[in-house]
Design an enzyme around this catalytic site. Structure first.
Site, PDB file in Angstrom:
ATOM      1  CG  ASN A   1      -7.335  -2.361  -6.152  1.00  0.00           C
ATOM      2  OD1 ASN A   1      -6.377  -3.117  -5.950  1.00  0.00           O
ATOM      3  ND2 ASN A   1      -7.675  -1.431  -5.275  1.00  0.00           N
TER       4      ASN A   1
ATOM      5  CD  GLU B   1       2.841 -13.406  15.416  1.00  0.00           C
ATOM      6  OE1 GLU B   1       2.741 -12.237  15.836  1.00  0.00           O
ATOM      7  OE2 GLU B   1       2.396 -14.389  16.035  1.00  0.00           O
TER       8      GLU B   1
ATOM      9  CG  ASP C   1      -2.053   0.938   1.129  1.00  0.00           C
ATOM     10  OD1 ASP C   1      -2.309   1.438   0.012  1.00  0.00           O
ATOM     11  OD2 ASP C   1      -2.703   1.206   2.150  1.00  0.00           O
TER      12      ASP C   1
ATOM     13  CB  SER D   1      -7.584  -4.275   2.581  1.00  0.00           C
ATOM     14  OG  SER D   1      -7.426  -3.065   3.260  1.00  0.00           O
TER      15      SER D   1
ATOM     16  CG  HIS E   1       0.315   1.884  -9.424  1.00  0.00           C
ATOM     17  ND1 HIS E   1       0.035   1.502  -8.134  1.00  0.00           N
ATOM     18  CD2 HIS E   1      -0.774   2.594  -9.840  1.00  0.00           C
ATOM     19  CE1 HIS E   1      -1.164   1.966  -7.788  1.00  0.00           C
ATOM     20  NE2 HIS E   1      -1.659   2.637  -8.803  1.00  0.00           N
TER      21      HIS E   1
ATOM     22  NE  ARG F   1      -1.507   6.521   1.095  1.00  0.00           N
ATOM     23  CZ  ARG F   1      -1.797   5.649   2.038  1.00  0.00           C
ATOM     24  NH1 ARG F   1      -1.711   5.981   3.310  1.00  0.00           N
ATOM     25  NH2 ARG F   1      -2.198   4.431   1.725  1.00  0.00           N
TER      26      ARG F   1
HETATM   27  C1  FPP Z   1      -1.777   0.119  -3.552  1.00  0.00           C
HETATM   28  O1  FPP Z   1      -1.299   1.450  -3.484  1.00  0.00           O
HETATM   29  C2  FPP Z   1      -1.184  -0.562  -4.692  1.00  0.00           C
HETATM   30  C3  FPP Z   1      -1.849  -1.139  -5.740  1.00  0.00           C
HETATM   31  C4  FPP Z   1      -3.309  -1.150  -5.883  1.00  0.00           C
HETATM   32  C5  FPP Z   1      -1.110  -1.804  -6.817  1.00  0.00           C
HETATM   33  C6  FPP Z   1       0.020  -2.653  -6.321  1.00  0.00           C
HETATM   34  C7  FPP Z   1       0.772  -3.123  -7.474  1.00  0.00           C
HETATM   35  C8  FPP Z   1       2.085  -3.353  -7.475  1.00  0.00           C
HETATM   36  C9  FPP Z   1       2.984  -3.216  -6.312  1.00  0.00           C
HETATM   37  C10 FPP Z   1       2.663  -3.814  -8.727  1.00  0.00           C
HETATM   38  C11 FPP Z   1       2.646  -5.303  -8.798  1.00  0.00           C
HETATM   39  C12 FPP Z   1       3.021  -5.714 -10.127  1.00  0.00           C
HETATM   40  C13 FPP Z   1       3.220  -6.986 -10.527  1.00  0.00           C
HETATM   41  C14 FPP Z   1       3.471  -7.254 -11.932  1.00  0.00           C
HETATM   42  C15 FPP Z   1       3.187  -8.119  -9.620  1.00  0.00           C
HETATM   43  P1  FPP Z   1      -2.370   2.591  -3.628  1.00  0.00           P
HETATM   44  O2  FPP Z   1      -2.508   2.910  -5.067  1.00  0.00           O
HETATM   45  O3  FPP Z   1      -3.621   2.172  -2.935  1.00  0.00           O
HETATM   46  O4  FPP Z   1      -1.680   3.748  -2.869  1.00  0.00           O
HETATM   47  P2  FPP Z   1      -2.416   4.872  -2.009  1.00  0.00           P
HETATM   48  O5  FPP Z   1      -3.097   4.168  -0.878  1.00  0.00           O
HETATM   49  O6  FPP Z   1      -1.278   5.726  -1.561  1.00  0.00           O
HETATM   50  O7  FPP Z   1      -3.349   5.570  -2.937  1.00  0.00           O
END
Ligand code: FPP
Length: 249
Positions: free
Chosen positions: A77, A216, A29, A205, A46, A33
């Site tokens: 999402n 844990e 997460d 979530s 991302h 931000r």
């Molecule tokens: C949450 O941050 C993140 C996501 C919804 C996407 C997570 C994806 C990756 C880490 C990439 C993975 C890729 C592969 C190919 C495995 P957010 O957007 O909710 O952040 P925020 O809470 O700050 O808005």
């Protein structure tokens, strides 16, 4: 490899190899931000999140953690702006295309957990091919939770089991934890020992609701793109101070 990088790849001496988690799950997460704080569009967060995930996989590999599961895209999402959803779908494809060879070289076994049928068909093809190609690899188990929701997973297991009962293939009193787990998206993957959530939120979530019964939990304020080896070290130090009793005294 320089002496410095070689040293980084070794488990830090204060961590006990015998008490390492076998399976770490991460709620990645804070990408949005991270980008916002830098005045960048969310998608850059991302992109950087992928780099952090690659680094986490490498750390697990180097330090002897045998499974990593990442929450990449939840069933909720889809409610994000279409532009962001589209970007994430194409990011998964680009990353799979670019990283699959390397993962095969490293013996990674890759699995995608979630309702995969709802993903774009080109992505589905890549996912099934990657799972098939790596399924016998002896290295780290890397699970990417994609279009994943814990409640949906439990419901879909219930439906599949109920249908077996309807067909007379199974009796109701034969349904136990083993039967149930065989119908989860995570079939074949052990339950996580440690769940890490970045960016400070104290929530699950809808992630791995069944599987985290005795896991844990470690929450850090660090945003996912900044989650590096030192952060991982801190999470593992915290884990090693826990007294895991599994309901016993
Ligand atoms: C949450 O941050 C993140 C996501 C919804 C996407 C997570 C994806 C990756 C880490 C990439 C993975 C890729 C592969 C190919 C495995 P957010 O957007 O909710 O952040 P925020 O809470 O700050 O808005």
């Amino acid at each position: 490899m320089t002496a410095q990088t070689a040293k980084l790849r070794v488990l830090p001496p204060d961590l006990k190899p015998e008490y390492l988690p076998k399976h770490v799950a991460v709620i990645c997460d804070g990408n949005g931000r991270w980008a916002k704080r830098r005045g960048l569009p969310r998608i850059m967060g991302h992109k950087q999140g992928v780099e952090a995930l690659k680094a986490a996989l490498r750390t697990c590999n180097d330090w002897g953690i045998s499974a990593l599961t990442a929450y990449a895209f939840s069933t909720e999402n889809w409610k994000r702006p279409q532009e962001e959803v589209d970007f994430l779908m194409s990011l998964f494809q680009v990353v799979l295309r670019q990283e699959l060879r390397e993962m095969i070289k490293e013996n990674v076994r890759i699995k995608f957990a979630g309702d995969l049928e709802a993903l774009p068909s080109s992505l589905q093809k890549q996912i099934y091919a990657a799972m098939e190609e790596t399924k016998d690899n002896p290295g780290i188990q890397f699970t990417v939770a994609t279009n994943y929701g814990g409640r949906q997973e439990i419901l879909s297991a219930c439906r599949a089991i109920a249908s077996q009962v309807e067909q007379g293939l199974l009796k109701a009193d034969e349904i136990d934890e083993d039967v149930f787990e065989r119908h989860l998206y995570t079939v074949g993957v052990s339950d996580p020992d440690l769940l890490i959530r970045t960016s400070g939120e104290m929530r699950i979530s809808n992630f791995l609701l069944w599987q985290i019964a005795y896991t844990e939990i470690y929450v850090t304020d660090t945003l996912w793109p900044d989650f590096d080896r030192d952060e991982f070290h801190r999470a593992l130090s915290s884990y090693q101070q826990r007294d895991r009793r599994f309901g016993k005294i």
